[in-house]
Design a protein around this motif. Sequence first.
Motif, PDB file in Angstrom:
ATOM      1  N   GLY A  90      -8.609   0.634 -12.136  1.00 36.79           N
ATOM      2  CA  GLY A  90      -9.070   2.101 -11.188  1.00 36.79           C
ATOM      3  C   GLY A  90      -8.189   3.227 -12.924  1.00 36.79           C
ATOM      4  O   GLY A  90      -7.763   3.865 -12.565  1.00 36.79           O
ATOM      5  N   SER A 134       0.384  10.368  -2.342  1.00 37.37           N
ATOM      6  CA  SER A 134       1.158  11.895  -1.263  1.00 37.37           C
ATOM      7  C   SER A 134       2.588  12.195  -0.351  1.00 37.37           C
ATOM      8  O   SER A 134       2.890  13.867  -0.495  1.00 37.37           O
ATOM      9  CB  SER A 134      -0.185  13.049  -1.065  1.00 37.37           C
ATOM     10  OG  SER A 134      -0.465  12.047   0.672  1.00 37.37           O
ATOM     11  N   ILE A 180      -5.079  -0.270  -8.254  1.00 33.92           N
ATOM     12  CA  ILE A 180      -4.432  -1.253  -7.771  1.00 33.92           C
ATOM     13  C   ILE A 180      -4.635  -2.058  -9.214  1.00 33.92           C
ATOM     14  O   ILE A 180      -4.711  -2.487 -10.011  1.00 33.92           O
ATOM     15  CB  ILE A 180      -5.859  -2.098  -6.975  1.00 33.92           C
ATOM     16  CG1 ILE A 180      -6.590  -1.501  -5.822  1.00 33.92           C
ATOM     17  CG2 ILE A 180      -5.126  -3.886  -6.385  1.00 33.92           C
ATOM     18  CD1 ILE A 180      -7.389  -2.765  -5.551  1.00 33.92           C
ATOM     19  N   ASP A 225       1.174   5.427  -0.599  1.00 32.91           N
ATOM     20  CA  ASP A 225       0.682   6.836   0.124  1.00 32.91           C
ATOM     21  C   ASP A 225       1.006   7.844  -1.157  1.00 32.91           C
ATOM     22  O   ASP A 225       2.330   8.497  -0.900  1.00 32.91           O
ATOM     23  CB  ASP A 225       0.520   7.565   0.550  1.00 32.91           C
ATOM     24  CG  ASP A 225      -0.172   8.336   1.089  1.00 32.91           C
ATOM     25  OD1 ASP A 225      -0.371   9.630   0.155  1.00 32.91           O
ATOM     26  OD2 ASP A 225      -0.109   9.139   2.508  1.00 32.91           O
ATOM     27  N   SER A 267      -8.033   9.078 -12.044  1.00 33.73           N
ATOM     28  CA  SER A 267      -8.501   8.551 -10.992  1.00 33.73           C
ATOM     29  C   SER A 267      -7.015   8.578 -10.108  1.00 33.73           C
ATOM     30  O   SER A 267      -6.112   9.229 -10.486  1.00 33.73           O
ATOM     31  CB  SER A 267      -8.592   6.782 -11.212  1.00 33.73           C
ATOM     32  OG  SER A 267      -7.798   5.953 -10.180  1.00 33.73           O
ATOM     33  N   GLN A 268      -7.390   8.682  -8.647  1.00 38.79           N
ATOM     34  CA  GLN A 268      -6.118   9.269  -7.976  1.00 38.79           C
ATOM     35  C   GLN A 268      -6.546   7.746  -7.493  1.00 38.79           C
ATOM     36  O   GLN A 268      -5.616   7.839  -6.019  1.00 38.79           O
ATOM     37  CB  GLN A 268      -6.878  10.431  -6.828  1.00 38.79           C
ATOM     38  CG  GLN A 268      -7.292  11.591  -7.803  1.00 38.79           C
ATOM     39  CD  GLN A 268      -7.463  12.506  -6.845  1.00 38.79           C
ATOM     40  OE1 GLN A 268      -7.162  12.475  -5.106  1.00 38.79           O
ATOM     41  NE2 GLN A 268      -8.643  13.767  -6.888  1.00 38.79           N
ATOM     42  N   SER A 269      -6.984   6.956  -7.411  1.00 37.18           N
ATOM     43  CA  SER A 269      -6.123   4.972  -6.843  1.00 37.18           C
ATOM     44  C   SER A 269      -6.265   4.380  -8.235  1.00 37.18           C
ATOM     45  O   SER A 269      -7.249   4.357  -9.036  1.00 37.18           O
ATOM     46  CB  SER A 269      -7.402   4.943  -5.589  1.00 37.18           C
ATOM     47  OG  SER A 269      -9.346   4.494  -5.891  1.00 37.18           O
ATOM     48  N   ALA A 318      -1.386  -1.431  -4.091  1.00 35.49           N
ATOM     49  CA  ALA A 318      -2.288  -0.464  -4.098  1.00 35.49           C
ATOM     50  C   ALA A 318      -1.722   1.023  -3.973  1.00 35.49           C
ATOM     51  O   ALA A 318      -1.364   1.024  -2.740  1.00 35.49           O
ATOM     52  CB  ALA A 318      -3.594  -0.859  -3.289  1.00 35.49           C
ATOM     53  N   GLU A 334       0.814  -1.202  -0.283  1.00 36.99           N
ATOM     54  CA  GLU A 334      -0.560   0.306   0.049  1.00 36.99           C
ATOM     55  C   GLU A 334       1.433   1.624  -0.260  1.00 36.99           C
ATOM     56  O   GLU A 334       1.418   1.790   0.611  1.00 36.99           O
ATOM     57  CB  GLU A 334      -0.477  -0.345   1.010  1.00 36.99           C
ATOM     58  CG  GLU A 334      -1.515  -1.121   1.192  1.00 36.99           C
ATOM     59  CD  GLU A 334      -2.357  -1.118   2.103  1.00 36.99           C
ATOM     60  OE1 GLU A 334      -2.669   0.032   3.135  1.00 36.99           O
ATOM     61  OE2 GLU A 334      -3.635  -1.882   2.400  1.00 36.99           O
ATOM     62  N   THR A 362      -2.926   5.247  -3.246  1.00 43.86           N
ATOM     63  CA  THR A 362      -3.784   6.224  -3.278  1.00 43.86           C
ATOM     64  C   THR A 362      -3.307   7.414  -3.397  1.00 43.86           C
ATOM     65  O   THR A 362      -1.777   7.743  -3.742  1.00 43.86           O
ATOM     66  CB  THR A 362      -4.930   5.534  -1.946  1.00 43.86           C
ATOM     67  OG1 THR A 362      -3.109   5.956  -0.670  1.00 43.86           O
ATOM     68  CG2 THR A 362      -5.500   4.420  -2.355  1.00 43.86           C
ATOM     69  N   LYS A 363      -4.301   8.621  -3.314  1.00 41.61           N
ATOM     70  CA  LYS A 363      -4.199  10.092  -3.524  1.00 41.61           C
ATOM     71  C   LYS A 363      -2.856  10.164  -4.539  1.00 41.61           C
ATOM     72  O   LYS A 363      -1.763  10.716  -4.147  1.00 41.61           O
ATOM     73  CB  LYS A 363      -3.395  10.400  -2.390  1.00 41.61           C
ATOM     74  CG  LYS A 363      -4.106   9.848  -1.065  1.00 41.61           C
ATOM     75  CD  LYS A 363      -3.712  10.472   0.121  1.00 41.61           C
ATOM     76  CE  LYS A 363      -4.981  10.588   0.846  1.00 41.61           C
ATOM     77  NZ  LYS A 363      -3.940  10.733   3.254  1.00 41.61           N
TER      78      LYS A 363
END
Length: 353
Positions: free
Chosen positions: A65, A7, A74, A5, A70-72, A31, A3, A33-34
């Motif tokens: 995604g 950001s 997988i 991030d 798209s901001q995420s 995965a 996972e 995200t952001k």
Amino acid sequence: MIEIDGSVGEGGGQILRTSLALSMCTGQPFALTKIRAGRAKPGLMRQHLACVNAAADVCGAQVQGAELNSQSLIFTPGSVRAGDYVFNVGTAGSCTLVLQTVWPALMLADAPSHLKLGGGTHNPMAPPFHFLERAYAPLLAKLGAKADLALRRLGFYPAGGGEIDATIWPAGDSLQPFDLNDRGAKVESYAECFAPALPRSVARRELEQLGTGLGWSDAQLREAACRQNEGPGNALLATLVYDHVSEVFTAFGEKGVSAEQVAREVVREVRAYQVCHAALGPHLADQWALPLALGLWCRGGVASYTCTELTPHATTNFEVIERFLPVRFSSAAARGCITVAAKASDPPTGQFL
């Protein structure tokens, strides 16, 4: 599932590209995200989506995604497949970034791959074709991963339309990490101006200003041959060749920016590199980290390199690499340059997944 991030650190597209590249190489899903949360327009733009789709094509990945904005995401990779591929960004977005995304996985495949890429070949915020050809690819060849690159057509923002051919040869078990702590003897230095569909005076002014700023002779200043149908665009390049490494510094012309301003930007970057004895400039210091880490994953041990600067882009890249590989980065500053050490923390696997 790793996972990530998007950001963290500099929060840009390199987090996505490094994750895609190492997911393909290691077989580990991730995965994210952001995505690109640190940018004015977050999420997947067209060139980032092109990277995702290219990676999925190369390894038969299952993806969730993968759509504009798209901001995420997988990404679950399958097996990397050598072959003939055509990847087109569809806009002036950088096709060199698409190439860099799939390059690590394809160099670890069991057969050569031939790629045709379309889009921007000389873009701000992306490695220009000549940087990959002269600076990046030779280091990979020394590592044991040979590639042949050919520029078929220049592509500038906003028209795009550039074309690159690439052949990536399998490295097999020949990856050999090495230290890169000095440049070696100077071989040559020269400048080129690419300015298709622009008045020749633009190229002359840029080259004259650069020559004055760096004290280079007329023989070192070259107006590059361009085809008029390549569309308007302007890139000024300075190439410095040493025994152990080559560096390429680029500035781009744009509306409202004078030829003299473009040249002064290249002069500034070249001078910053020349006053330091480190081997790599800031961009190559960032981009060399991933292939070096792959070599250490296979062989084990420690390898180091020196650089003039570690950007937030580079340190973020280190952090993402460490999420996928048992390799750890450290850095120390001394005598006006930075030494980066990469160490494999586990015994080498001896093979890639």
